[in-house]
Scaffold this active site. Sequence first.
Site, PDB file in Angstrom:
ATOM      1  CG  ASN A   9      63.237 111.311  68.970  1.00  0.00           C
ATOM      2  OD1 ASN A   9      64.362 111.680  68.639  1.00  0.00           O
ATOM      3  ND2 ASN A   9      62.160 111.550  68.223  1.00  0.00           N
ATOM      4  CE  LYS A  11      60.880 114.806  69.375  1.00  0.00           C
ATOM      5  NZ  LYS A  11      59.567 115.435  69.356  1.00  0.00           N
ATOM      6  CG  HIS A  97      59.239 111.519  64.689  1.00  0.00           C
ATOM      7  ND1 HIS A  97      58.721 112.794  64.649  1.00  0.00           N
ATOM      8  CD2 HIS A  97      59.266 111.156  65.996  1.00  0.00           C
ATOM      9  CE1 HIS A  97      58.441 113.174  65.896  1.00  0.00           C
ATOM     10  NE2 HIS A  97      58.764 112.198  66.727  1.00  0.00           N
ATOM     11  CD  GLU A  99      59.440 116.247  65.793  1.00  0.00           C
ATOM     12  OE1 GLU A  99      60.610 115.853  65.804  1.00  0.00           O
ATOM     13  OE2 GLU A  99      58.781 116.446  66.839  1.00  0.00           O
ATOM     14  CD  GLU A 166      55.909 109.371  68.599  1.00  0.00           C
ATOM     15  OE1 GLU A 166      56.385 109.516  69.730  1.00  0.00           O
ATOM     16  OE2 GLU A 166      56.428 109.848  67.582  1.00  0.00           O
ATOM     17  N   GLY A 172      54.878 117.066  71.878  1.00  0.00           N
ATOM     18  CA  GLY A 172      55.397 118.369  72.304  1.00  0.00           C
ATOM     19  C   GLY A 172      54.347 119.360  72.763  1.00  0.00           C
ATOM     20  CB  SER A 209      52.866 115.220  75.880  1.00  0.00           C
ATOM     21  OG  SER A 209      52.984 116.236  74.921  1.00  0.00           O
TER      22      SER A 209
HETATM   23  P1  PGA Z   1      57.479 114.498  73.180  1.00  0.00           P
HETATM   24  O1  PGA Z   1      57.949 113.886  71.784  1.00  0.00           O
HETATM   25  O2  PGA Z   1      57.621 113.442  74.217  1.00  0.00           O
HETATM   26  O3  PGA Z   1      58.394 115.671  73.418  1.00  0.00           O
HETATM   27  O4  PGA Z   1      56.057 114.923  73.003  1.00  0.00           O
HETATM   28  C1  PGA Z   1      57.600 112.571  71.429  1.00  0.00           C
HETATM   29  C2  PGA Z   1      58.127 112.225  70.079  1.00  0.00           C
HETATM   30  O5  PGA Z   1      58.266 113.108  69.225  1.00  0.00           O
HETATM   31  O6  PGA Z   1      58.442 111.043  69.815  1.00  0.00           O
END
Ligand code: PGA
Length: 248
Positions: A9, A11, A97, A99, A166, A172, A209
């Site tokens: 992803n 982003k 997601h 976010e 997740e 992150g 992560s």
């Molecule tokens: P990350 O993000 O691997 O940077 O922690 C994962 C995600 O948001 O799907």
Amino acid sequence: MRAKIVAGNWKMNKTVSEGAQLVEELKSGLAKVDASDVTVVVSPTYVSLSEVVKIAAGSLVNVAAQNVHQEANGAYTGEISADMLKSVGVGYVIIGHSENRTTGETDLIINKKIKSSINNGLKIIFCIGETLLQRKKKLTHKILKNQISKGLKGVKKLNKVLFAYEPVWSIGTGIVPKANDLEKNVNFIRNNLSNKFRLKNPKILYGGSVNTKNVKNLKEINIIDGFLIGAASQDPKKFIDIVKKTFN
Ligand code: PGA
């Protein structure tokens, strides 16, 4: 070893030319890897989708959108519908997601997005997961159950849905759950999908992560079918390394 899917992803990163270059590098890197039974997915921003779809054609790389609007068309400035995604040749879409959940995406909206995407022939990467506060309050299973039941309400063709567990506190942050915690939660999701939705063998990814160092331990957790990767998927060398470590 069940892991078969590695999804990246990006982003809100990568211009069109940067995205194109990343996929070129992925393609040539993956051509050297014995990854015939691997599904590799990249998720560029909307503006890069058609370029990335063109470059990825005929390779191991599949393309996902990072989001979609729930309605088919109309006065929704700046939004993109599922049939528009389909028209550029996208195969997958990430929905739910964290976010986006934190900026107002409700379970009802997620449910509509899933239905509209399935109706347009897309596969879904449906993200679920608890926040740190919910975890501390021991609400994880309640939250997961709720997100699943509301997100999938009335959804047909459930075999089009992949799940990404997740934990929000892992995204992150560099923190990944302990193996037994992860197993417990993924098993809970599996049992819930089996009991409530009669889904016998759902694909469940872990996200949060994942990097070139921790992937070896994570892949030992053999109830996981793969990974959804943010930061480490934006560097082709790291992403290829993760694909190799996942499948070797
Ligand atoms: P990350 O993000 O691997 O940077 O922690 C994962 C995600 O948001 O799907």
